[in-house]
Design an enzyme around this catalytic site. Structure first.
Site: not given
Lengths: 418, 402
Positions: A188-189
């Site tokens: 996600d990051s």
């Protein structure tokens, strides 16, 4: 610091972004855009709250009455991921809400979402519609596995994506099974970072041609770009990579070593003979310094376990700070293992501006993470916290869309602006 | 079809992974990239492999091909006065110069912004160094493991009480490369307004500590909750861990209570459905996860990962197989999206199949238009462009400059 550049140029001044995203991946990209000077408008609704607004709130600042402040606006995680954005509250489930969104898209450069594939199309905002109705618009959809293909419908969280991509299987102790990186949200990051990059590419092209386009980002593919080595080794030589602990090719000693205290560790990385000589100088008098068998890379590699065990016996008796100072003074790549407390207290990380204090209404001074890059002439940094839910609804409807107060009152009464 | 960055010109003095990855990202989107390599050995990634058939050949390192296809290669001793002059010549027509190394190395090679800002004020100089150019650690030595340990990555990977782990494959370098590519573009956007270049100072540590730490960091700063290693699980509401199926591990996560409900209804384990002890997912995850694992284990032990994955997909439960790398290579999803790409063949017929880009651009898709360059393949042509004829080039070659 920021004061010197407060009035200065920001790289994305004049770029308007409609941020439909929520949770982690999309909001990270949106915040990077806001930090760089783009006008980022977060479209949200109480009927479909961004999960991170539901996190644990902090108390109100002294002088602010609890009753005057909504806990949804005081969640630190939400501020961290949405700093510098504006908020318009729109119920996209209503025809009026959707129509207002489309009017915003018509005057914007970027729209960003990380819904499950298919949601945008069901809203009537699929790629074909966006490209046809808003030819200037850069539209990017982030998803776990991409918008197309047989696994496009797989519900995804960051660790299930890294599992499908194969990364989880490569992390573990040597000779044991996979340990994984469940403590991270890497898919996600990293998606936030890559999406930001993709958006800049498309904006560069838009500046030249006037045309936007649709971008389909797959988090699984993002992770796979970092797995080129094992993927190609399988392709070329049929080898299936297994976890290798902290080892790194021909480097030894290379790993985490215990130091005095409970669960205290340092990293130590010796990758060539120069670094080994520096290490010996810093650990003068220890048995390995005069051991001819470990004087070469090949010797150290073949005796790695024995050597690293001997070094661990030594480091266990040393204090981290003193040992690290001695190693680094000699030119050895060594450093502490940081938890968050260690990071917050680290003078280098503070000096780099990685912990950024902003003043947030209702909360007061508040620390969020800073920018991942340092630009000498046009620095990028958040100037405010995240918006209150719907904080800019009226200003945007009036100022950007020219809607009069009577119509705003009607929309509000009809429940569109919630 | 035109590509997004057509017209941009980048010079890369990169070595290994980080700056070459950054320049690759810009190259496949259309930028022209001139790669400067040291005479003799060239980029260290020419030795990385993997090599076809495990036969070591510095022109056939797959990692070199992956990172450098599409670029032109010029060999140049940038530590010599004549070499530096040539580098200036190449950069005079360029938009950005991308470099990586230790601060001390870059200073010795005169690749700091102080060396360039007066000479070529319109140039963007992007440096990737372990700790960045400022701050008390700027001159310290750091490898991937140093940065993962400081950056908070290793702190949460591995078994409690055992050594913390660093993910393999130098992920720090990829993070720095991705950040460097986009921050370079940011500086070029700024240049449209200011008319001048600037220094873009990238450290992988900065990337780890910011965008990758958002959630945990916030919990610590505001609520004093730090994190530590929890092995094959994360201290979160149940489930958030790996569990053994008959042929390997499954990754179990259900952030949404409905997903968990659908799962226990599907497996039909009465104990989990009826016993109130198994209704509190926070307690299950933090206090007695192993007890719940034991109830589930028999069901998983009778099924392969693929079988569990199919059942879960059908019920919209986000459990996924922990795939081995051969399974990833054979993934139907990656194949359907044509993720892997075949690079253009080199003169000797080498053509690698490599991972492509993770984003599909509708109007200006990424493309690689040239094979990876042989060491110094374009030296002659590029120097001719700077006005050095064959005779002058022969002189430079004799002096070891090119």
């Amino acid at each position: 610091m920021a004061g010197n550049h407060e009035a200065g140029v920001r790289p994305l001044e004049g770029v308007r972004v409609i941020d439909l995203s929520w949770v982690l991946a999309g909001p990270v990209a949106g915040r990077l855009l806001a930090d760089a000077g783009a006008e980022v408008i977060k479209v949200e609704s109480r009927k479909r709250l961004d999960n991170t607004r539901r996190g644990k709130p902090v108390p109100v600042a002294p002088g602010v009455h609890e009753a005057d402040s909504d806990p949804l606006d005081r969640v630190p995680l939400f501020h961290n991921l949405n700093a510098g954005k504006q908020s318009i509250a729109l119920d996209l489930g209503t025809p009026d809400g959707l129509a207002l969104l489309k009017r915003l898209l018509a005057i914007s450069d970027v729209v960003l979402d990380n819904f499950a594939p298919g949601v945008m199309t069901r809203l009537g905002l699929g790629p074909e519609v966006l490209c046809a109705e808003f030819p200037q618009l850069v539209a990017i959809s982030l998803s776990g596995t991409g918008q197309t293909g047989p696994l496009a419908d797989v519900p995804a969280y960051a660790p299930t994506v890294t599992s499908l991509a194969g990364l989880e299987d490569l992390v573990g102790y040597e000779g044991e099974g996979a340990e994984g990186i469940l403590g991270l949200n890497l898919a996600d990051s990293f998606a936030g970072l890559v999406a930001f990059h993709a958006i800049l590419n498309a904006l560069w092209s838009q500046r030249a041609t006037g045309c936007g386009q649709f971008i389909d980002y797959s988090e699984m593919e993002g992770i796979c770009t970092m797995l080129a080595m094992p993927l190609m080794d399988f392709e070329l030589n049929g080898r299936v990579m297994a976890p290798t602990g902290n080892t790194e090719g021909q480097a030894a000693p290379y790993g985490m070593f215990p130091v005095a205290g409970v669960d205290q560790w340092i990293s130590l990385a010796i990758t060539n003979d120069d670094e080994w000589l520096a290490f010996c100088a810093a650990t003068h008098g220890q048995a390995w310094c005069d051991d001819e068998r470990v004087a070469t890379v090949a010797g150290r590699t073949s005796l790695r376990l024995e050597l690293e065990q001997a070094i661990a016996v030594y480091t266990r008796e040393q204090t981290a700070g003193e040992l690290l100072a001695r190693l680094q003074a000699a030119g050895v790549a060594a450093g502490p293992l940081h938890n968050f407390a260690g990071q917050l207290g680290d003078e280098h990380l503070r000096a780099r501006g990685l912990f950024h204090e902003i003043d947030i209404p209702d909360i007061g001074p508040h620390t969020i993470y800073g920018s991942p890059w340092r630009l000498s002439d046009t620095p990028t940094q958040s100037r405010s916290g995240a918006p209150k839910l719907g904080e800019h609804t009226t200003a945007i409807l009036r100022g950007l869309l020219g809607i009069d107060d009577a119509e705003i009152a009607r929309l509000s009464a009809a429940g569109v602006l919630t | 079809m035109a590509r997004a960055l057509e017209g941009l010109k980048i010079v890369e003095c990169g070595n290994g992974l980080s700056a070459p990855f950054a320049a690759k990202l810009l190259c496949e989107m259309g930028a022209e990239v001139i790669k400067v390599e040291a005479p003799g050995a060239g980029d260290v990634s020419r030795g990385f492999g993997p090599f076809p058939g495990d036969v070591n050949d510095r022109e056939k390192s797959a990692m070199f091909h992956y990172l450098n296809a599409g670029k032109q290669s010029v060999t140049l001793d940038i530590n010599s006065a004549a070499g530096r002059k040539l580098l200036h010549g190449l950069c005079a027509g360029a938009d950005a110069l991308l470099v990586n190394g230790d601060v001390a190395q870059l200073e010795a090679s005169r690749l700091t912004y102080a060396d360039w800002s007066a000479v070529l004020p319109q140039l963007v100089l992007t440096t990737i160094t372990p700790f960045g150019f400022t701050g008390p650690y700027s001159r310290l030595r750091g490898h991937d493991i140093t940065l993962c340990a400081l950056g908070g990555v290793s702190n949460v990977v591995g078994e409690p009480g055992r050594a913390p782990l660093t993910p393999p494959l130098s992920l720090s370098a990829y993070q720095a490369g991705m950040a460097a590519a986009s921050a370079t573009l940011l500086a070029l956007f700024a240049r449209k307004v200011t008319g001048r270049g600037q220094h873009v100072d990238i450290s992988p540590l900065d990337v780890w500590v910011t965008v990758h730490q958002g959630t945990g960091f916030t919990n610590f700063v505001n609520f004093g909750r730090d994190r530590t290693r929890a092995g094959r699980r994360r201290n979160e509401p149940y489930p958030y861990h790996f569990l053994e199926a008959s042929d390997g591990l499954m990754c179990l996560i259900a952030r949404d209570g409905h997903q968990w409900k659908r799962f226990i209804d599907m497996v039909g384990i009465r104990e989990l459905i009826d016993n109130p002890r198994y209704a509190d997912r926070v307690a299950m995850g933090l206090k007695y996860p192993a007890e719940v694992d034991a109830l589930l284990q028999p069901w998983f032990a009778q099924k392969t990962r693929a079988e569990v994955f199919e059942l879960c997909r059908g019920a919209h439960i986000p459990f996924a197989p922990v795939r081995h790398i051969d399974e990833v290579a054979a993934c139907s999803q990656l194949a359907a999206r044509s993720f892997f790409v075949q690079l253009p063949a080199t003169a000797d017929g080498t053509s690698m199949r490599v991972p492509g880009v993770p984003y599909q651009f509708g109007a200006t898709p990424a493309a690689i238009t040239r094979p990876a360059p042989r060491l110094g393949e374009h030296t002659g042509a590029l120097l001719a462009g700077l006005g050095f004829d064959a005779q002058a080039q022969a002189g430079l070659a004799r002096a070891g400059v090119i």
